[in-house]
Enzyme design. Structure first.
Site, PDB file in Angstrom:
ATOM      1  N   GLY A  44       0.963  -1.622  -0.403  1.00  0.00           N
ATOM      2  CA  GLY A  44      -0.205  -0.235  -0.170  1.00  0.00           C
ATOM      3  C   GLY A  44       0.227   1.616   0.256  1.00  0.00           C
ATOM      4  O   GLY A  44       1.917   1.653  -0.666  1.00  0.00           O
ATOM      5  N   CYS A  45       0.503   2.298   0.344  1.00  0.00           N
ATOM      6  CA  CYS A  45       1.305   3.269   0.360  1.00  0.00           C
ATOM      7  C   CYS A  45       2.538   3.430   0.983  1.00  0.00           C
ATOM      8  O   CYS A  45       2.186   3.261   1.797  1.00  0.00           O
ATOM      9  CB  CYS A  45       0.251   5.071   0.819  1.00  0.00           C
ATOM     10  SG  CYS A  45       0.589   5.988   1.349  1.00  0.00           S
ATOM     11  N   PHE A  46       3.523   3.898   0.674  1.00  0.00           N
ATOM     12  CA  PHE A  46       4.895   3.687   1.222  1.00  0.00           C
ATOM     13  C   PHE A  46       4.851   4.069   3.213  1.00  0.00           C
ATOM     14  O   PHE A  46       6.177   4.724   3.440  1.00  0.00           O
ATOM     15  CB  PHE A  46       6.124   3.835   0.568  1.00  0.00           C
ATOM     16  CG  PHE A  46       5.621   5.223  -0.245  1.00  0.00           C
ATOM     17  CD1 PHE A  46       5.092   5.943  -0.342  1.00  0.00           C
ATOM     18  CD2 PHE A  46       6.323   5.253  -1.542  1.00  0.00           C
ATOM     19  CE1 PHE A  46       5.359   7.573  -1.407  1.00  0.00           C
ATOM     20  CE2 PHE A  46       6.914   5.510  -2.542  1.00  0.00           C
ATOM     21  CZ  PHE A  46       6.033   7.061  -2.456  1.00  0.00           C
ATOM     22  N   TRP A  47       3.752   5.601   2.586  1.00  0.00           N
ATOM     23  CA  TRP A  47       3.667   6.712   3.702  1.00  0.00           C
ATOM     24  C   TRP A  47       3.574   5.544   4.727  1.00  0.00           C
ATOM     25  O   TRP A  47       4.123   5.443   6.248  1.00  0.00           O
ATOM     26  CB  TRP A  47       3.109   7.912   3.578  1.00  0.00           C
ATOM     27  CG  TRP A  47       3.538   8.923   2.736  1.00  0.00           C
ATOM     28  CD1 TRP A  47       4.175   8.983   2.072  1.00  0.00           C
ATOM     29  CD2 TRP A  47       3.024   9.876   2.253  1.00  0.00           C
ATOM     30  NE1 TRP A  47       4.497  10.301   1.164  1.00  0.00           N
ATOM     31  CE2 TRP A  47       3.291  10.330   0.836  1.00  0.00           C
ATOM     32  CE3 TRP A  47       1.178  10.200   1.949  1.00  0.00           C
ATOM     33  CZ2 TRP A  47       2.251  11.612   0.703  1.00  0.00           C
ATOM     34  CZ3 TRP A  47       0.767  11.479   1.695  1.00  0.00           C
ATOM     35  CH2 TRP A  47       1.163  12.149   0.830  1.00  0.00           C
ATOM     36  N   CYS A  48       2.621   4.970   4.624  1.00  0.00           N
ATOM     37  CA  CYS A  48       1.968   4.390   6.403  1.00  0.00           C
ATOM     38  C   CYS A  48       3.019   3.451   6.754  1.00  0.00           C
ATOM     39  O   CYS A  48       3.145   2.618   7.428  1.00  0.00           O
ATOM     40  CB  CYS A  48       0.702   3.371   5.960  1.00  0.00           C
ATOM     41  SG  CYS A  48      -0.632   4.706   5.558  1.00  0.00           S
TER      42      CYS A  48
END
Length: 181
Positions: free
Chosen positions: A11-15
């Protein structure tokens, strides 16, 4: 130290960067792109879904302090590995569930973990996580690195990342770096 490397797409690499940065034994985490066919992709390029890349975190960990199986469990329990090309509201091949391995042992352990989770019926649907050899890692733009740490009051961070971190901390409290507790 026994430093090893693994690259995860979940998923989103920020998470995922926010989660894995907090894990004892993880020495470094970088957000970036892997698994595509375009050289030197940018975030804008990857968001089109046309480069073939996944948003990933490339991490180094001390295998004497944290086992690969422990990392795999954290990987699988902190995203939905049963949704193809999607994590929550993030949709597209760039959000696919993927393990980019660096050696045969990582490949075998990843396959064994999927079999174990399937046999234990941890998920209601089949796991669709891609297990593939690592290819060239392209580090994301600087503003993506340590995004949650640098932008904790951003709406996405508060609405999506913070709840994921709370869930992670509840289930994996013994794996969190002591300075973060």
């Amino acid at each position: 130290m026994n430093i090893q490397r693994i690259t995860f797409g979940n998923g989103c690499f920020w998470c995922t960067e926010a989660i894995f940065t907090s894990v004892k034994g993880v020495k470094s985490v970088a957000s970036g792109y892997m698994g595509g066919h375009t050289k030197n992709p940018t975030y804008k390029d990857v968001c089109t879904g046309k480069t073939g890349h996944a948003e990933v975190i490339d991490l180094e960990y001390d295998a004497d302090e944290l086992s690969f199986d422990e990392l795999l469990l954290i990987f699988f329990k902190t995203h939905d590995p049963t949704t193809l090309n999607r994590q929550g509201n993030d949709v597209g091949t760039q959000y696919r569930s993927a393990i980019f391995y660096y050696n045969e042992e990582q490949e075998q352990q990843s396959e064994a973990m999927i079999k174990r989770l399937t046999d234990e019926k941890v998920y209601d649907r089949p796991i669709v996580t891609e297990i593939t050899p690592a290819s060239e890692f392209y580090k994301a733009e600087d503003y993506h690195q340590e995004y949650f740490a640098n932008n904790p009051h951003n709406g996405y961070c508060a609405a999506v990342i913070q709840p994921k971190l709370y869930k992670f901390a509840k289930e994996f409290k013994e794996k969190i770096k002591p300075e973060l507790l």
